[in-house]
Motif scaffolding. Structure first.
Motif, PDB file in Angstrom:
ATOM      1  N   LEU A 169      -4.040  13.842  79.683  1.00  0.00           N
ATOM      2  CA  LEU A 169      -4.290  12.654  79.473  1.00  0.00           C
ATOM      3  C   LEU A 169      -6.145  11.641  79.838  1.00  0.00           C
ATOM      4  N   LEU A 222      -8.074  12.415  77.391  1.00  0.00           N
ATOM      5  CA  LEU A 222      -8.571  11.834  75.827  1.00  0.00           C
ATOM      6  C   LEU A 222      -8.441  10.339  76.806  1.00  0.00           C
ATOM      7  N   ILE A 223      -8.263   9.926  77.407  1.00  0.00           N
ATOM      8  CA  ILE A 223      -9.775   8.787  78.518  1.00  0.00           C
ATOM      9  C   ILE A 223     -11.169   9.272  78.447  1.00  0.00           C
ATOM     10  N   SER A 242     -10.995   2.058  77.354  1.00  0.00           N
ATOM     11  CA  SER A 242     -10.973   3.352  76.770  1.00  0.00           C
ATOM     12  C   SER A 242      -8.904   3.210  77.829  1.00  0.00           C
ATOM     13  N   PHE A 243      -8.534   2.884  78.580  1.00  0.00           N
ATOM     14  CA  PHE A 243      -6.457   2.318  79.518  1.00  0.00           C
ATOM     15  C   PHE A 243      -6.487   2.038  78.654  1.00  0.00           C
ATOM     16  N   LEU A 284      -5.892   3.743  75.224  1.00  0.00           N
ATOM     17  CA  LEU A 284      -4.712   4.832  74.465  1.00  0.00           C
ATOM     18  C   LEU A 284      -3.703   5.068  74.228  1.00  0.00           C
ATOM     19  N   TYR A 303      -3.751   5.101  70.608  1.00  0.00           N
ATOM     20  CA  TYR A 303      -3.654   6.187  70.387  1.00  0.00           C
ATOM     21  C   TYR A 303      -3.414   7.549  70.495  1.00  0.00           C
ATOM     22  N   SER A 339      -5.691  -1.670  69.284  1.00  0.00           N
ATOM     23  CA  SER A 339      -5.104  -0.117  69.425  1.00  0.00           C
ATOM     24  C   SER A 339      -3.798  -0.380  68.356  1.00  0.00           C
TER      25      SER A 339
END
Length: 253
Positions: free
Chosen positions: A62, A65-66, A90-91, A94, A97, A156
């Protein structure tokens, strides 16, 4: 791209790539291996290891990925956000993604089973599995720009991101492979040589946690550097292909 954002990328790589890897090294259980084990026993040992290590591996993936999405934001967002703002973006990206990765993984797994099943009718199962893996390179290249698509389009939605990646890579697979292939081959050679060198040095350094941790840190730094450049290559590929695709699409919006 890396040179222009060097200080920021070093900080991101250290926090999101290197640190989780070192924590995982300390937290993960070691495979129960012994000399003289048969191939079946080794396979069982690795199966048991990954079954017990799955929660830790998930937690480690995790932050990586962030970090990947944060680097993409830093390199592709024309507003030049701060590191804090990039991490916040990014959060928010996520969940979408992760959803896109789950969807594409299920689709690729099903496709691989179909391909291997068809090939098994004409060749041995081992050869069919190997050829099936090679065949998966094409669809993997087609979906490699999902992250940049989400970052640049600022959404997203996993389906839209997948479609954007497919549009950007249409008729460009051979060029992308020529771009990534030599770089990844070079990294694998360097990574292998450094790993062997570290192993030899550790073997002569004696037992203990300190030499082992130093060795893991060296390999971890190399991985962080390699993954940073890989992310930059993804971003530059999207600049060349995805940006023009979005510009063409905007004419019809």
């Amino acid at each position: 791209m890396v040179s222009a954002n060097r200080d920021v990328l070093v900080a991101i790589a250290g926090v999101f790539y290197l640190l989780p890897g070192l924590i995982g090294t300390l937290a993960l259980p070691k495979p129960d291996m012994a000399s003289g084990m048969t191939e079946q026993q080794m396979a069982q040992a690795f199966t048991k290891f990954y079954a017990s290590a799955a929660p830790v591996l998930l937690l480690i993936s995790l932050p990586m990925l962030i970090g990947y999405l944060t680097m993409l934001v830093v390199m592709l967002d024309r507003d030049r956000p701060t590191v804090g703002a990039a991490i916040g973006r990014s959060f928010r990206l996520l969940p979408g993604y992760l959803a896109s990765q789950i969807l594409t993984s299920l689709a690729l797994s099903g496709l691989w089973v179909v391909v291997v099943g068809a090939l098994s009718l004409a060749m041995p199962p081992v050869a069919a599995g190997f050829v099936g893996l090679l065949a998966m390179i094409y669809p993997l290249v087609r979906i490699m720009l999902i992250g940049p698509e989400m970052v640049v389009a600022r959404h997203s939605n996993p389906i839209r991101a997948i479609m954007g990646s497919l549009a950007a890579t249409r008729r460009e697979v051979s060029g992308i492979l020529l771009y990534f292939g030599p770089a990844m081959t070079l990294f694998m050679v360097i990574y292998g040589m450094v790993t062997i060198l570290v192993t030899v040095i550790l073997a002569n350094a004696g037992n203990g946690d300190a030499p082992q941790l130093i060795g893991e840190a060296v390999v971890g730094v190399l991985f962080a550097v390699g993954y940073t450049y890989f992310t930059a290559m993804i971003a530059s590929t999207y600049q060349q292909l995805g940006m023009s695709t979005r510009s063409d699409a905007s004419l019809f919006e």
